[in-house]
Design an enzyme around this catalytic site. Sequence first.
Site, short mmCIF file in Angstrom:
data_model
loop_
_atom_site.label_atom_id
_atom_site.label_comp_id
_atom_site.label_asym_id
_atom_site.label_seq_id
_atom_site.Cartn_x
_atom_site.Cartn_y
_atom_site.Cartn_z
CG ASP A 13 -1.81 -1.03 1.22
OD1 ASP A 13 -2.29 -1.71 0.07
OD2 ASP A 13 -2.31 -1.72 2.35
CE LYS A 16 2.22 -2.23 -4.43
NZ LYS A 16 1.86 -1.98 -3.05
CE LYS A 18 0.48 10.53 -7.12
NZ LYS A 18 0.31 11.76 -6.48
CG HIS A 41 -2.05 -1.84 -7.04
ND1 HIS A 41 -1.25 -2.32 -7.72
CD2 HIS A 41 -1.86 -2.39 -5.83
CE1 HIS A 41 -0.30 -3.11 -7.26
NE2 HIS A 41 -0.89 -3.30 -5.96
CB THR A 42 -5.93 3.69 -4.69
OG1 THR A 42 -6.22 2.85 -3.63
CG2 THR A 42 -7.01 4.80 -4.77
NE ARG A 143 5.26 -31.01 -7.77
CZ ARG A 143 6.04 -31.81 -7.65
NH1 ARG A 143 6.99 -32.34 -8.46
NH2 ARG A 143 6.17 -32.44 -6.24
CD GLN A 223 0.74 -8.84 -3.14
OE1 GLN A 223 1.04 -9.62 -3.65
NE2 GLN A 223 -0.62 -8.30 -3.08
N GLY A 301 -10.75 -3.00 3.58
CA GLY A 301 -11.21 -1.68 4.44
C GLY A 301 -10.71 -1.71 5.86
CE LYS A 330 -1.41 8.06 2.17
NZ LYS A 330 -2.39 6.82 2.15
CG ASP A 332 -0.22 14.29 1.09
OD1 ASP A 332 0.31 13.53 0.73
OD2 ASP A 332 -1.33 14.16 1.69
N GLY A 413 -0.17 14.01 -2.77
CA GLY A 413 -1.61 13.89 -2.72
C GLY A 413 -2.02 12.75 -3.50
P1 GDP Z 1 -0.81 0.58 -3.50
O1 GDP Z 1 -1.33 -0.81 -2.93
O2 GDP Z 1 0.55 0.47 -3.34
O3 GDP Z 1 -1.44 0.76 -4.89
O4 GDP Z 1 -1.42 1.40 -2.51
P2 GDP Z 1 -3.26 1.81 -1.88
O5 GDP Z 1 -3.77 2.07 -3.30
O6 GDP Z 1 -3.42 0.38 -1.46
O7 GDP Z 1 -2.85 2.68 -0.87
C1 GDP Z 1 -2.45 4.14 -1.16
C2 GDP Z 1 -3.36 5.20 -0.69
O8 GDP Z 1 -2.81 6.29 -0.57
C3 GDP Z 1 -4.42 5.24 -1.71
O9 GDP Z 1 -5.50 5.47 -1.23
C4 GDP Z 1 -4.20 6.39 -2.66
O10 GDP Z 1 -5.17 7.11 -3.29
C5 GDP Z 1 -3.25 7.22 -1.61
N1 GDP Z 1 -2.26 8.06 -2.09
C6 GDP Z 1 -1.16 7.91 -3.18
N2 GDP Z 1 -0.40 8.63 -2.88
C7 GDP Z 1 -0.82 9.61 -2.13
C8 GDP Z 1 -0.24 10.82 -1.45
O11 GDP Z 1 0.93 11.36 -1.95
N3 GDP Z 1 -0.76 11.49 -0.59
C9 GDP Z 1 -1.86 11.22 -0.10
N4 GDP Z 1 -2.47 11.74 0.90
N5 GDP Z 1 -2.51 9.85 -0.53
C10 GDP Z 1 -1.84 9.22 -1.46
P1 IMO Z 2 -1.01 -4.24 -2.27
O1 IMO Z 2 -0.62 -4.67 -3.60
C1 IMO Z 2 -0.95 -4.61 1.92
C2 IMO Z 2 -1.02 -8.55 3.53
C3 IMO Z 2 -2.38 -9.32 4.35
C4 IMO Z 2 -1.58 -10.30 5.29
C5 IMO Z 2 -0.68 -10.97 4.59
C6 IMO Z 2 -0.99 -12.04 3.43
O2 IMO Z 2 -2.23 -3.43 -2.22
O3 IMO Z 2 0.14 -3.27 -1.90
P2 IMO Z 2 -2.49 -12.91 1.61
O4 IMO Z 2 -4.13 -12.54 1.26
O5 IMO Z 2 -1.74 -12.27 0.61
O6 IMO Z 2 -2.65 -14.25 1.97
O7 IMO Z 2 -2.31 -12.11 2.87
O8 IMO Z 2 -0.30 -9.93 3.23
N1 IMO Z 2 -1.23 -8.04 2.36
C7 IMO Z 2 -1.17 -6.86 1.82
N2 IMO Z 2 -1.00 -5.61 2.66
N3 IMO Z 2 -1.07 -4.36 0.69
C8 IMO Z 2 -1.39 -5.52 -0.09
O9 IMO Z 2 -1.32 -5.39 -1.51
C9 IMO Z 2 -1.29 -6.80 0.53
N4 IMO Z 2 -1.63 -7.94 0.04
C10 IMO Z 2 -1.58 -8.92 1.16
O10 IMO Z 2 -2.81 -8.09 4.92
O11 IMO Z 2 -1.25 -9.69 6.31
MG MG Z 3 -3.02 -1.43 -1.75
#
Ligand code: GDP
Ligand code: IMO
Ligand code: MG
Length: 423
Positions: A13, A16, A18, A41-42, A143, A223, A301, A330, A332, A413
């Site tokens: 999270d 990536k 973005k 991925h947001t 397998r 991840q 969530g 992030k 900010d 942001g």
């Molecule tokens: P990913 O899994 O690595 O693609 O990340 P996620 O989408 O799960 O989580 C990143 C969150 O941070 C999302 O809600 C994005 O919209 C938000 N986000 C990304 N870059 C920024 C930033 O620079 N500032 C803020 N405030 N939010 C960001």
């Molecule tokens: P993105 O790509 C954050 C975490 C789960 C749990 C562990 C194992 O959005 O960054 P799994 O369902 O893979 O067997 O869960 O890994 N986890 C993540 N945490 N971002 C993710 O993906 C994740 N994918 C799995 O919360 O701790």
């Molecule tokens: Mg994510």
Amino acid sequence: MKVDVLLGLQWGDEGKGKIVDVLTPQYDIIARFQGGPNAGHTLEFEGIKHVLHTIPSGIFHSNVVNLIGNGVVIDPVVFQKELEKLAPFNINIAERLIISKKAHLILPSHRLLDAASEASKGINKIGSTLKGIGPTYMDKTGRNGLRVGDIFLPDFKERYNTLLEKHIGMLKHYEGFEYNLEELEGPWMAAIEELRKLKAVDSEHYLNDALKAGKKVLAEGAQGTMLDIDFGTYPFVTSSNTVTAGTCTGLGIAPTRIGNVIGIFKAYCTRVGSGPFPTELEDETGEQIRRDGHEFGSTTGRPRRCGWIDIPAMKYAIMINGVTELAMMKADVLDNFDMIRACTKYRINGEELDYLPYNIDGVEIEPVWEEIPGWNQDLTQLSSYSEAPEALKNYVTYLERLLEVPVTTVSVGPDRKQTLATR
Ligand code: GDP
Ligand code: IMO
Ligand code: MG
């Protein structure tokens, strides 16, 4: 041509989605190489927020092919829902999206096994996203798995039934675990029909031919490094190789083909699910980061655990991945702090270490902190790095000195536009 890689250096999270979206105009192909619907991925632009799980984050750009590699695991139902959500945006999916025939399928019974396994572990559960990731990769290495290419074979249903029988046998070991398979099977079979309509290819050939023809490829990690099956905080990890090496096996790319490796991290640190997190803040500061950073899982969530940046873990991730440049996300979220902290070492049993020892689960780890002055002002309106406050630049320089890799991007942001190039 070489394949550039973008991947997370923390526990996922990092942002990536973005940054892949921001970088996509520089590439011809965006390729996911591991993970599956556990990823969320947001992307945000033009006032709309999109969350992708299986589909690569380049999908909103025309003239770019998005490839789901052999290392990915696909739940046809989740995938179908993602496609439906994209429908209003008139994306030519047939042209822009291709799938490896060798990608493995997540069966409804994989999801049940994931849930049963987690329930049986009680307080020791991994905190899995319950998407069936672990059981699907277990069948791959065992397998027994089903692959996308199998759906075109005349005996697909028999293959499915053989695997299902095995799973039903395994589920019997989880006493008291109740389930309704029929309810899940109908939508899954319907989604398989939809999957048949998409372009499934021998993606290793497709990619290597594209590279020969001079096409530019960006591999999108899911991840993060600290969730890697080999190098993460085992057993509290995911079941795939999230690191650069995973690009080679997850796409069929030779190691000599790897180009730039962009390591992405938050200006602080988060983790969702169980497992060690040395810099976690279970106090008002942690709350503030969670609140200001909207740190709630994009897939489940769940509230994310929050803490300050962990330099030893970052250094480790940079080493394992061969990171050539960094993107700090992030920034900010730290707008309202007079002082920012960074953990530069761990104190364990009175000894100071600058690396993660073999077993950090259940071990008392005291972070050794350094304090860096905060900028204490709004960064979200910045349009260039040159206008950034000195304190932010100091934090970036401080990290570059410790990490020995340049920070080329600073994100202020969630929107595409809130992205600053430092050079
Ligand atoms: P990913 O899994 O690595 O693609 O990340 P996620 O989408 O799960 O989580 C990143 C969150 O941070 C999302 O809600 C994005 O919209 C938000 N986000 C990304 N870059 C920024 C930033 O620079 N500032 C803020 N405030 N939010 C960001
Ligand atoms: P993105 O790509 C954050 C975490 C789960 C749990 C562990 C194992 O959005 O960054 P799994 O369902 O893979 O067997 O869960 O890994 N986890 C993540 N945490 N971002 C993710 O993906 C994740 N994918 C799995 O919360 O701790
Ligand atoms: Mg994510």
